[in-house]
Write a protein that holds these residues in place. Structure first.
Motif, PDB file in Angstrom:
ATOM      1  N   GLU A 155       0.833  -1.192   0.000  1.00  0.00           N
ATOM      2  CA  GLU A 155       0.000   0.000   0.000  1.00  0.00           C
ATOM      3  C   GLU A 155       0.871   1.247   0.000  1.00  0.00           C
ATOM      4  N   THR A 156       0.340   2.320  -0.574  1.00  0.00           N
ATOM      5  CA  THR A 156       1.083   3.579  -0.635  1.00  0.00           C
ATOM      6  C   THR A 156       1.064   4.272   0.724  1.00  0.00           C
ATOM      7  N   LEU A 157       2.219   4.778   1.122  1.00  0.00           N
ATOM      8  CA  LEU A 157       2.358   5.526   2.370  1.00  0.00           C
ATOM      9  C   LEU A 157       3.045   6.857   2.058  1.00  0.00           C
ATOM     10  N   ARG A 158       2.381   7.957   2.374  1.00  0.00           N
ATOM     11  CA  ARG A 158       2.974   9.279   2.185  1.00  0.00           C
ATOM     12  C   ARG A 158       3.874   9.576   3.377  1.00  0.00           C
ATOM     13  N   VAL A 159       5.121   9.922   3.110  1.00  0.00           N
ATOM     14  CA  VAL A 159       6.087  10.177   4.181  1.00  0.00           C
ATOM     15  C   VAL A 159       6.719  11.549   3.973  1.00  0.00           C
ATOM     16  N   GLN A 160       7.130  12.144   5.061  1.00  0.00           N
ATOM     17  CA  GLN A 160       7.917  13.378   5.026  1.00  0.00           C
ATOM     18  C   GLN A 160       9.369  13.011   5.310  1.00  0.00           C
ATOM     19  N   VAL A 161      10.219  13.277   4.341  1.00  0.00           N
ATOM     20  CA  VAL A 161      11.632  12.911   4.437  1.00  0.00           C
ATOM     21  C   VAL A 161      12.441  14.159   4.762  1.00  0.00           C
ATOM     22  N   GLY A 162      13.297  14.065   5.770  1.00  0.00           N
ATOM     23  CA  GLY A 162      14.140  15.191   6.152  1.00  0.00           C
ATOM     24  C   GLY A 162      14.730  14.969   7.516  1.00  0.00           C
ATOM     25  N   ILE A 196      11.458   4.877  11.469  1.00  0.00           N
ATOM     26  CA  ILE A 196      10.327   5.602  10.906  1.00  0.00           C
ATOM     27  C   ILE A 196       9.394   5.981  12.047  1.00  0.00           C
ATOM     28  N   ALA A 197       8.795   7.148  11.950  1.00  0.00           N
ATOM     29  CA  ALA A 197       7.777   7.573  12.917  1.00  0.00           C
ATOM     30  C   ALA A 197       6.426   7.594  12.223  1.00  0.00           C
ATOM     31  N   LEU A 198       5.387   7.165  12.930  1.00  0.00           N
ATOM     32  CA  LEU A 198       4.053   7.042  12.340  1.00  0.00           C
ATOM     33  C   LEU A 198       3.046   7.894  13.103  1.00  0.00           C
ATOM     34  N   SER A 199       2.071   8.393  12.362  1.00  0.00           N
ATOM     35  CA  SER A 199       0.952   9.064  13.020  1.00  0.00           C
ATOM     36  C   SER A 199       0.092   8.028  13.740  1.00  0.00           C
ATOM     37  N   VAL A 200      -0.750   8.508  14.637  1.00  0.00           N
ATOM     38  CA  VAL A 200      -1.588   7.605  15.423  1.00  0.00           C
ATOM     39  C   VAL A 200      -2.455   6.728  14.532  1.00  0.00           C
ATOM     40  N   LEU A 201      -3.092   7.346  13.508  1.00  0.00           N
ATOM     41  CA  LEU A 201      -3.983   6.570  12.649  1.00  0.00           C
ATOM     42  C   LEU A 201      -3.225   5.528  11.836  1.00  0.00           C
ATOM     43  N   THR A 207      -0.016  10.041   8.158  1.00  0.00           N
ATOM     44  CA  THR A 207       1.298  10.530   7.753  1.00  0.00           C
ATOM     45  C   THR A 207       2.391   9.698   8.410  1.00  0.00           C
ATOM     46  N   ALA A 208       3.622   9.915   7.952  1.00  0.00           N
ATOM     47  CA  ALA A 208       4.790   9.227   8.507  1.00  0.00           C
ATOM     48  C   ALA A 208       6.009  10.115   8.300  1.00  0.00           C
ATOM     49  N   LYS A 209       7.045   9.861   9.063  1.00  0.00           N
ATOM     50  CA  LYS A 209       8.270  10.653   8.980  1.00  0.00           C
ATOM     51  C   LYS A 209       9.467   9.709   8.836  1.00  0.00           C
ATOM     52  N   LEU A 210      10.305  10.011   7.834  1.00  0.00           N
ATOM     53  CA  LEU A 210      11.534   9.257   7.596  1.00  0.00           C
ATOM     54  C   LEU A 210      12.723  10.210   7.637  1.00  0.00           C
ATOM     55  N   PRO A 211      13.841   9.792   8.231  1.00  0.00           N
ATOM     56  CA  PRO A 211      15.030  10.640   8.196  1.00  0.00           C
ATOM     57  C   PRO A 211      15.735  10.522   6.850  1.00  0.00           C
ATOM     58  N   GLY A 212      16.469  11.538   6.468  1.00  0.00           N
ATOM     59  CA  GLY A 212      17.199  11.493   5.214  1.00  0.00           C
ATOM     60  C   GLY A 212      17.267  12.850   4.559  1.00  0.00           C
ATOM     61  N   GLU A 213      18.016  12.930   3.479  1.00  0.00           N
ATOM     62  CA  GLU A 213      18.162  14.167   2.726  1.00  0.00           C
ATOM     63  C   GLU A 213      17.036  14.275   1.707  1.00  0.00           C
TER      64      GLU A 213
END
Length: 800
Positions: free
Chosen positions: A534-541, A561-566, A605-611
């Motif tokens: 499934e597609t997951l939208r992530v914020q990379v930075g 990776i960090a995930l939103s509650v939902l 939403t989700a958060k990933l570290p990286g450039e």
């Protein structure tokens, strides 16, 4: 039966004339309770009816997927063919213009401006032919002619637009001028929490805008299902298909309905909760008034029982008065509620539709008032039933409403108290304070009314204000997943988005008014779901420096990776669990480092570290400003220099995003404060008037013993002030300790992705000014009531 009815009517008239002040105060309190109960019920019914009416005509999709970029039409055709639960589907083409490119001019005054201060995407569309219609003010499907435009209602309200005004869209070729023909109600994008809003133009004008350039092409794939409840299943199936377009937000009908109803729904809930508090206050006071009335007339009741009058007829006689008061309160409160509901639902009718007046429009407030009336009458009957158990001899001789056993038990307790607190053994100098404390202990059940009432009123005053200040607080954004920054810059997919990012970062880097610049890229990844990847939208930075508050865990570092509650609930993950993440056919395992709350992007939403890489779906740039700089001025400056970027300061962003709550809840909070102060004064006057009347013999004894009139009045005022202050302080402490839990529980039940709500009260105001004002209001009435004792002859006190 007729004689009993006539006797009851004569008793009601006589008693009301004798105790006008008491009954006036009690009626006013019941009217307020009925008013709030009926208003809350009517607002809720009108809101549901308006949304249902809008949805009935507009027919919003059960599932929609926003997308920017290329897509495969064949994949969409195949997906629809493989899912028989899909009743119909369509592809809506949209053009997104920056707010600075959309200007308006009033035809009446010539005043002009643009919508660059809006945080929403401005999508120009044509009317759909199958479903998801945009409606005009009359609730009909809007059909603009060439040269006309229908503007979203939200912009009509914000900029004061009217039919006949001009709207000009700046394109790459030449500006396109359109006449405002009306305003559209949008079932899918009515809430301020929606990231987009739609302008409706004709097919001819849409093609002109598309050919002229300047707008970013965007698509929306919409699906109507045989059973709308299956929207969640369809979303999972959609996201499991790798070939389907997903570069955008996905929304289901449940989230659309929830976001539409939440703002005004909070108003209805707050009104009804406030009503319940006032009902509790009314019930407590009714109990006190009924018992006081029975004690005043206990010898008459005893005489009636002694000559053989059945207790049922006595109850009917006394219950008639309270039945008349409650019916009067329901009629007056219901009539006022009709007026108030018309004012409170004016915004609902503008944003949604005028709900038809049907059976439920009448039954809902009537049922609410019926519940109130029945509850109060049952209380009255219960108090009268207990009074019916009183001893006839005790009633005639001692004037007591207690049974023989209760009289004996109270006499024993009184003897013990008298031995423990003899005045002769008191060695202190503050005799009046000592007597006041003794009186409070002896009549604790009677005096408990004031602290309980002021406890409830302080809660009624404080909690709505705490909720309002929370949604207005800049710290609220950080607790909802957004970094705590002074400037927010959003760059969406366009032909030069990467170049714009480069230029913007270069400008920020050389600006000494700006510090701590952070860049986050919105990218797409894939994770395992119930039906495949499934597609997951992530914020990379770099998320380490962001002030995002995590419910569990911390910001992600490489390999995490960090995930939103939902999303955490959706994939049933907790901190420390591993999640496979696929990017361009490369699968890696990421450990869940933290879980945070988020209300953006429907909460998924989700958060990933990286450039941050180039070619991302979009970029979010956050920056702080120096103390000497003004964030709003800087935002306007950068918005002008970079027209394809949405630049806004934090306060404006939160103000626009949360306006669906703050605008609706502000009036409720003010109403709660007004009612709390009014009821506090009303109840203080009612209680002390009855209490002074009841304590006349005691005051006469004190006067005969040599206590001055000023000392007696001081004792009454001291007792009242102590009781009022105790209840108010207890209410403040309860609101501070449990208020967050109560409000958070309600918000969590809404399913917005908020499981814990941190309240941000205005501490000096809520826990300083409000309690002092509430105590002062109660004490002011105490002074006014007791002032009448200065001129009363003390000889009448001993007669009772």
């Amino acid at each position: 039966m007729s004689s009993t009815g006539g006797l009851a009517a004569r008793y009601v008239r006589s008693d009301v004339r004798t105790n006008k002040g008491v009954h006036l105060a009690l009626t006013a309190l019941l009217v307020l309770s009925a008013f709030l109960m009926a208003t809350g019920a009517m607002v809720a019914e009108r809101l549901v009816g308006s949304i249902d009416r809008l949805f009935e005509v507009a027919q919003p999709p059960d599932f929609l997927q926003m997308h920017r970029g290329e897509y495969d039409p064949a994949a969409l055709e195949q997906f629809a063919a493989e899912h028989p639960e899909i009743e119909s589907w369509l592809v809506e083409e949209m053009l997104d213009f920056d707010g600075a490119a959309v200007s308006w001019q009033h035809s009446s005054t010539g005043a002009s401006g643009n919508i660059s201060d809006s945080v929403m995407d401005n999508l120009f569309v044509t009317q759909n032919s199958e479903f998801d219609f945009l409606l005009d003010e009359a609730g009909a499907i809007a059909q603009p002619a060439p040269g006309q435009v229908y503007v979203p209602v939200t912009y009509q309200q914000r900029y004061g637009l009217a039919a006949g005004d001009r709207l000009t869209i700046k394109t790459d070729a030449e500006p396109l001028g359109l006449e405002v023909a009306g305003f559209v109600r949008d079932a899918g994008m009515a809430s301020s929490m929606s990231s987009s809003t739609r302008f409706l133009v004709s097919e001819q004008d849409f093609q002109a805008l598309e050919g002229a350039g300047g707008g970013a092409a965007e698509l929306m794939f919409e699906y109507q299902l045989v059973d709308g409840a299956a929207a969640g299943d369809l979303q999972r199936a959609y996201e499991a298909e790798a070939d389907l377009p997903k570069n955008g937000q996905a929304v289901t009908i449940g989230m659309i309905r929830l976001l539409n109803a939440l703002g005004d729904g909070l108003v209805a809930v707050a009104l009804m909760l406030g009503s319940l508090i006032l009902v509790a206050v009314a019930v407590i006071n009714l109990r006190f008034v009924i018992r006081g009335t029975l004690e005043d007339e206990v010898r008459e009741i005893g005489a009636m029982r002694a000559i053989g009058v059945p207790q049922r007829q006595i109850n009917t006689l006394y219950l008639a008065k309270y039945t008349a008061l409650i019916l009067l309160a329901c009629v007056l409160g219901g009539a006022l509620a009709v007026i108030a509901t018309a004012a409170l639902t004016r915004g609902i009718q503008v944003n949604y539709a005028a709900a038809p007046v049907g059976v439920f429009a009448v039954l809902t407030p009537v049922a609410a008032l019926g519940v109130l009336a029945i509850g109060v009458l049952l209380l009255c009957r219960g108090v009268l039933r207990r009074a019916g158990k009183a001893s006839v001899v005790g009633a005639l001789v001692g004037g007591s409403t207690l049974s023989d056993r209760q009289i004996a038990r109270r006499a024993r307790r009184g003897t013990v108290r008298a031995r423990r607190h003899r005045l002769a053994s008191y060695r202190g100098s503050r005799v009046n304070a000592f007597l006041a404390r003794l009186d409070l202990r002896a009549d604790a059940r009677q005096w408990a009314l004031l602290p309980i009432v002021f406890f409830l009123l302080s809660v009624l005053m404080i909690l709505p204000m705490n909720v309002l200040s929370t949604f207005e607080s800049p710290r609220f954004g950080a607790s909802m997943g957004a970094p705590d920054a002074d400037l927010l810059m959003d760059l969406q997919l366009s032909d030069d988005v990467d170049q714009t990012r480069t230029d913007l970062l270069a400008a920020l880097d050389t600006d000494d008014r700006v510090s701590d610049v952070r860049v986050l890229a919105t990218e797409l990844r894939e994770v395992p779901g119930d039906e495949g990847w499934e597609t997951l939208r992530v914020q990379v930075g770099d998320h380490a420096g962001a002030a995002v508050q995590y419910l569990h865990g911390q910001a992600p570092v490489p390999g995490q990776i960090a995930l939103s509650v939902l999303n955490a609930e959706r994939y049933q993950l907790a901190t420390g669990d591993a999640l496979p993440v696929r990017n361009a056919d490369q699968v890696s395992s990421a450990v869940v480092s933290g879980i945070y709350q988020d209300v953006t992007m429907a909460g998924y939403t989700a958060k990933l570290p990286g450039e941050p890489s180039t070619g991302a779906a979009g970029y979010a740039i956050y920056a702080d400003v120096t103390p000497a700089a003004d964030p709003a001025t800087l935002a306007a400056e950068y918005a002008g220099r970079f027209p394809t970027a949405s630049v806004i300061d934090r306060e404006e962003y939160l103000g626009q995003t949360m306006s669906f709550v703050t605008s609706a809840f502000g009036n409720v909070a003010l109403l709660a404060v007004t009612f709390a102060l009014g009821v506090a004064m009303l109840i203080s006057g009612l209680f002390l008037s009855l209490q002074v009347k009841r304590d006349r013999q005691r005051m006469g004894v004190l006067s005969a013993l040599g206590f001055s009139r000023r000392e007696i009045i001081g004792q009454v005022r001291g007792k009242a002030l102590a009781a009022i202050a105790l209840g108010t302080i207890a209410g403040v402490a309860f609101s501070a300790a449990a208020g967050q839990w109560l409000v958070g529980g309600f918000v969590a039940a809404a399913g917005l992705g908020i499981t814990e709500l941190q309240l941000y009260p205005r501490l000096p105001l809520v826990y300083g000014v409000y309690p002092v004002v509430l105590i002062a209001a109660g004490f002011l009435v105490t002074v006014l009531v007791t002032t009448r004792l200065r001129g009363a002859p003390t000889s009448t006190w001993l007669r009772g």
